[in-house]
Design a protein around this motif. Sequence first.
Motif, PDB file in Angstrom:
ATOM      1  N   ASP A  99       3.354 -19.567  -4.722  1.00  0.00           N
ATOM      2  CA  ASP A  99       2.525 -18.879  -5.719  1.00  0.00           C
ATOM      3  C   ASP A  99       2.312 -17.411  -5.349  1.00  0.00           C
ATOM      4  OD1 ASP A  99       2.380 -21.290  -6.997  1.00  0.00           O
ATOM      5  OD2 ASP A  99       0.303 -21.723  -6.409  1.00  0.00           O
ATOM      6  N   PHE A 100       2.116 -17.150  -4.067  1.00  0.00           N
ATOM      7  CA  PHE A 100       1.915 -15.767  -3.628  1.00  0.00           C
ATOM      8  C   PHE A 100       3.175 -14.939  -3.866  1.00  0.00           C
ATOM      9  CE2 PHE A 100       2.055 -12.566  -0.133  1.00  0.00           C
ATOM     10  CZ  PHE A 100       0.998 -11.785  -0.566  1.00  0.00           C
ATOM     11  N   LYS A 101       4.312 -15.517  -3.577  1.00  0.00           N
ATOM     12  CA  LYS A 101       5.579 -14.816  -3.795  1.00  0.00           C
ATOM     13  C   LYS A 101       5.761 -14.473  -5.271  1.00  0.00           C
ATOM     14  CE  LYS A 101      10.580 -15.514  -3.297  1.00  0.00           C
ATOM     15  NZ  LYS A 101      11.629 -16.416  -2.735  1.00  0.00           N
ATOM     16  N   ASP A 159      -4.528 -14.140   3.736  1.00  0.00           N
ATOM     17  CA  ASP A 159      -4.712 -15.190   4.731  1.00  0.00           C
ATOM     18  C   ASP A 159      -3.327 -15.635   5.209  1.00  0.00           C
ATOM     19  OD1 ASP A 159      -5.330 -17.429   6.236  1.00  0.00           O
ATOM     20  OD2 ASP A 159      -7.007 -17.997   4.940  1.00  0.00           O
ATOM     21  N   ARG A 160      -2.808 -14.939   6.198  1.00  0.00           N
ATOM     22  CA  ARG A 160      -1.441 -15.177   6.662  1.00  0.00           C
ATOM     23  C   ARG A 160      -1.231 -16.611   7.130  1.00  0.00           C
ATOM     24  NH1 ARG A 160       0.634 -11.920  11.843  1.00  0.00           N
ATOM     25  NH2 ARG A 160      -0.939 -13.244  12.820  1.00  0.00           N
ATOM     26  N   GLU A 161      -2.164 -17.141   7.903  1.00  0.00           N
ATOM     27  CA  GLU A 161      -1.987 -18.481   8.451  1.00  0.00           C
ATOM     28  C   GLU A 161      -1.876 -19.527   7.345  1.00  0.00           C
ATOM     29  OE1 GLU A 161      -3.886 -16.170   9.842  1.00  0.00           O
ATOM     30  OE2 GLU A 161      -2.609 -16.005  11.611  1.00  0.00           O
ATOM     31  N   ARG A 162      -2.734 -19.431   6.340  1.00  0.00           N
ATOM     32  CA  ARG A 162      -2.667 -20.407   5.240  1.00  0.00           C
ATOM     33  C   ARG A 162      -1.396 -20.233   4.430  1.00  0.00           C
ATOM     34  NH1 ARG A 162      -5.767 -20.835   0.994  1.00  0.00           N
ATOM     35  NH2 ARG A 162      -6.574 -18.711   1.056  1.00  0.00           N
ATOM     36  N   LEU A 163      -0.984 -18.994   4.196  1.00  0.00           N
ATOM     37  CA  LEU A 163       0.230 -18.752   3.418  1.00  0.00           C
ATOM     38  C   LEU A 163       1.456 -19.346   4.099  1.00  0.00           C
ATOM     39  CD1 LEU A 163      -0.286 -15.069   2.222  1.00  0.00           C
ATOM     40  CD2 LEU A 163      -0.154 -17.088   0.771  1.00  0.00           C
ATOM     41  N   LEU A 164       1.536 -19.195   5.403  1.00  0.00           N
ATOM     42  CA  LEU A 164       2.701 -19.695   6.124  1.00  0.00           C
ATOM     43  C   LEU A 164       2.681 -21.215   6.268  1.00  0.00           C
ATOM     44  CD1 LEU A 164       3.037 -16.994   8.936  1.00  0.00           C
ATOM     45  CD2 LEU A 164       4.407 -17.237   6.853  1.00  0.00           C
ATOM     46  N   ALA A 165       1.497 -21.807   6.192  1.00  0.00           N
ATOM     47  CA  ALA A 165       1.385 -23.255   6.400  1.00  0.00           C
ATOM     48  C   ALA A 165       1.440 -24.061   5.110  1.00  0.00           C
ATOM     49  CB  ALA A 165       0.080 -23.569   7.142  1.00  0.00           C
ATOM     50  N   ASP A 166       1.164 -23.431   3.977  1.00  0.00           N
ATOM     51  CA  ASP A 166       1.054 -24.141   2.700  1.00  0.00           C
ATOM     52  C   ASP A 166       2.201 -23.710   1.786  1.00  0.00           C
ATOM     53  OD1 ASP A 166       0.365 -24.919   0.056  1.00  0.00           O
ATOM     54  OD2 ASP A 166      -1.761 -24.966   0.576  1.00  0.00           O
ATOM     55  N   PHE A 182       2.832 -10.130   9.556  1.00  0.00           N
ATOM     56  CA  PHE A 182       3.969 -10.566  10.369  1.00  0.00           C
ATOM     57  C   PHE A 182       4.323 -12.018  10.051  1.00  0.00           C
ATOM     58  CE2 PHE A 182       5.784 -12.544  14.174  1.00  0.00           C
ATOM     59  CZ  PHE A 182       6.861 -11.698  14.404  1.00  0.00           C
ATOM     60  N   GLY A 183       5.621 -12.278   9.911  1.00  0.00           N
ATOM     61  CA  GLY A 183       6.092 -13.625   9.638  1.00  0.00           C
ATOM     62  C   GLY A 183       6.358 -13.902   8.176  1.00  0.00           C
ATOM     63  N   LEU A 184       5.961 -12.975   7.295  1.00  0.00           N
ATOM     64  CA  LEU A 184       6.135 -13.222   5.869  1.00  0.00           C
ATOM     65  C   LEU A 184       7.499 -12.790   5.356  1.00  0.00           C
ATOM     66  CD1 LEU A 184       3.057 -13.646   6.132  1.00  0.00           C
ATOM     67  CD2 LEU A 184       2.820 -12.651   3.863  1.00  0.00           C
ATOM     68  N   THR A 185       8.217 -11.952   6.116  1.00  0.00           N
ATOM     69  CA  THR A 185       9.543 -11.515   5.688  1.00  0.00           C
ATOM     70  C   THR A 185      10.618 -12.136   6.568  1.00  0.00           C
ATOM     71  OG1 THR A 185       9.344  -9.529   7.062  1.00  0.00           O
ATOM     72  CG2 THR A 185       8.749  -9.326   4.744  1.00  0.00           C
ATOM     73  N   GLN A 186      11.790 -12.282   6.007  1.00  0.00           N
ATOM     74  CA  GLN A 186      12.917 -12.901   6.691  1.00  0.00           C
ATOM     75  C   GLN A 186      13.210 -12.186   8.007  1.00  0.00           C
ATOM     76  OE1 GLN A 186      16.353 -13.080   4.188  1.00  0.00           O
ATOM     77  NE2 GLN A 186      17.733 -13.743   5.824  1.00  0.00           N
ATOM     78  N   GLY A 187      13.435 -12.973   9.057  1.00  0.00           N
ATOM     79  CA  GLY A 187      13.738 -12.409  10.360  1.00  0.00           C
ATOM     80  C   GLY A 187      12.539 -12.300  11.267  1.00  0.00           C
ATOM     81  N   GLU A 188      11.345 -12.668  10.766  1.00  0.00           N
ATOM     82  CA  GLU A 188      10.126 -12.589  11.572  1.00  0.00           C
ATOM     83  C   GLU A 188       9.533 -13.973  11.836  1.00  0.00           C
ATOM     84  OE1 GLU A 188       8.585  -8.175  10.132  1.00  0.00           O
ATOM     85  OE2 GLU A 188       7.531  -9.974   9.457  1.00  0.00           O
ATOM     86  N   GLY A 189      10.310 -14.998  11.583  1.00  0.00           N
ATOM     87  CA  GLY A 189       9.814 -16.351  11.805  1.00  0.00           C
ATOM     88  C   GLY A 189      10.635 -17.343  11.015  1.00  0.00           C
ATOM     89  N   GLY A 190      10.368 -18.618  11.232  1.00  0.00           N
ATOM     90  CA  GLY A 190      11.180 -19.642  10.598  1.00  0.00           C
ATOM     91  C   GLY A 190      10.723 -20.050   9.220  1.00  0.00           C
ATOM     92  N   SER A 191       9.595 -19.539   8.746  1.00  0.00           N
ATOM     93  CA  SER A 191       9.056 -19.974   7.456  1.00  0.00           C
ATOM     94  C   SER A 191       8.622 -18.772   6.625  1.00  0.00           C
ATOM     95  CB  SER A 191       7.865 -20.917   7.681  1.00  0.00           C
ATOM     96  OG  SER A 191       7.380 -21.425   6.465  1.00  0.00           O
TER      97      SER A 191
END
Length: 367
Positions: free
Chosen positions: A295-297, A282-289, A342-351
């Motif tokens: 915990d996922f990391k 759940d990408r959206e929840r991971l990036l927002a919480d 997308f967005g979970l690794t450095q360089g693909e978003g601010g979080s």
Amino acid sequence: MSPTLRCLGTALILLCSALRASATQDAALERGTAIIDPLALRELDRGRFGLTRVLMPERSANIPLTNDRLFALPSMAPVRKSLDDEYERYIANHKANLPNESIGIGTSFDFQLFDRTLLYSPDTRFVLSGIVNRMDRAYLAEAHCGEIRLIYRLTRTAVPETSDAASPRLPMTLNVVLKAKGDRAVDGGGAAITCATIAQRWLAAGDLSMTGVELAQKLTAKDGPLDLVAPENINRIETNLQIAHAPKSPVRDFRTDYLMKVFDYNAQSASFEEAPLENQIDRERLLADETLKRDFKAWLLDPKNFREFDRGTVLIPERFLVKGAVAMTPVGFAPSDLQPAFGLTQGEGGSAVFSEGDVVAALKKAA
């Protein structure tokens, strides 16, 4: 992050969303892994492997189960509600994110929706189109020896008479997933069935050269692989619907979106209930919480989980998973929010969840 490390990082994360693919689509199936003979499947669909007998085994008649009656079953009520909710959510998301591209049913729209009325129509039904042996998934529950999948394709039973020849096949599949071995499986002599016995039956079926009715009879005989496949072993159903497609245009390339859902069977309520997809984070929840992200990391970079990922047996905790996913194709290899991680690794978003150092360290441990 450099492009190379970004690719490696994405590969690390996409364990949560990638399925193993064969090297070539036309490679021969391994012996004993699938039943794909169309004449045999037609015969099986007319008998106890038709959806009527699978979902309503108390009925002895082999009357085809049209979709208006299928989705009127109490057991399927949660499925219909969930699919309807996802359909409306998809339209709302499209209008919010792509307000300049129209969406609707028919070729006049930029994004052409699947006509939902066909899903609940008396003129459509799910037809058996394949049976797949997934005993390789025994790691999920060894006592059940893996899974058997009955694959049904949505099909028109009454093709409209038009100048254009409309295909009776519609872009949706419904998979009934069963335990390969039930809780009390025994052979004709009363001896307990083992995983080895089931595997031997499937291997023997792979050597059969017959087709049609003769093959169907052999597969369902007392010593055949399908003799042990019974409704009481149903674990869940999976749906895959081509919810929309966009033809190539001056503003975009061709694109097709597939809605994927899973519904576990609840024996107590005798119904199929919405469940997480085992390989879709759940990408959206991971990036927002922030707590969930941390915990996922920690979970993903744990050496034990990484080793299981390498073996293809990793089980992602449900708290990180989503209950419905839209897979968009093609998405290409360039970083894009069409990609599920997308967005979970450095360089693909601010979080981002993973830094360049996290990826490098994980790869070194795995080396």
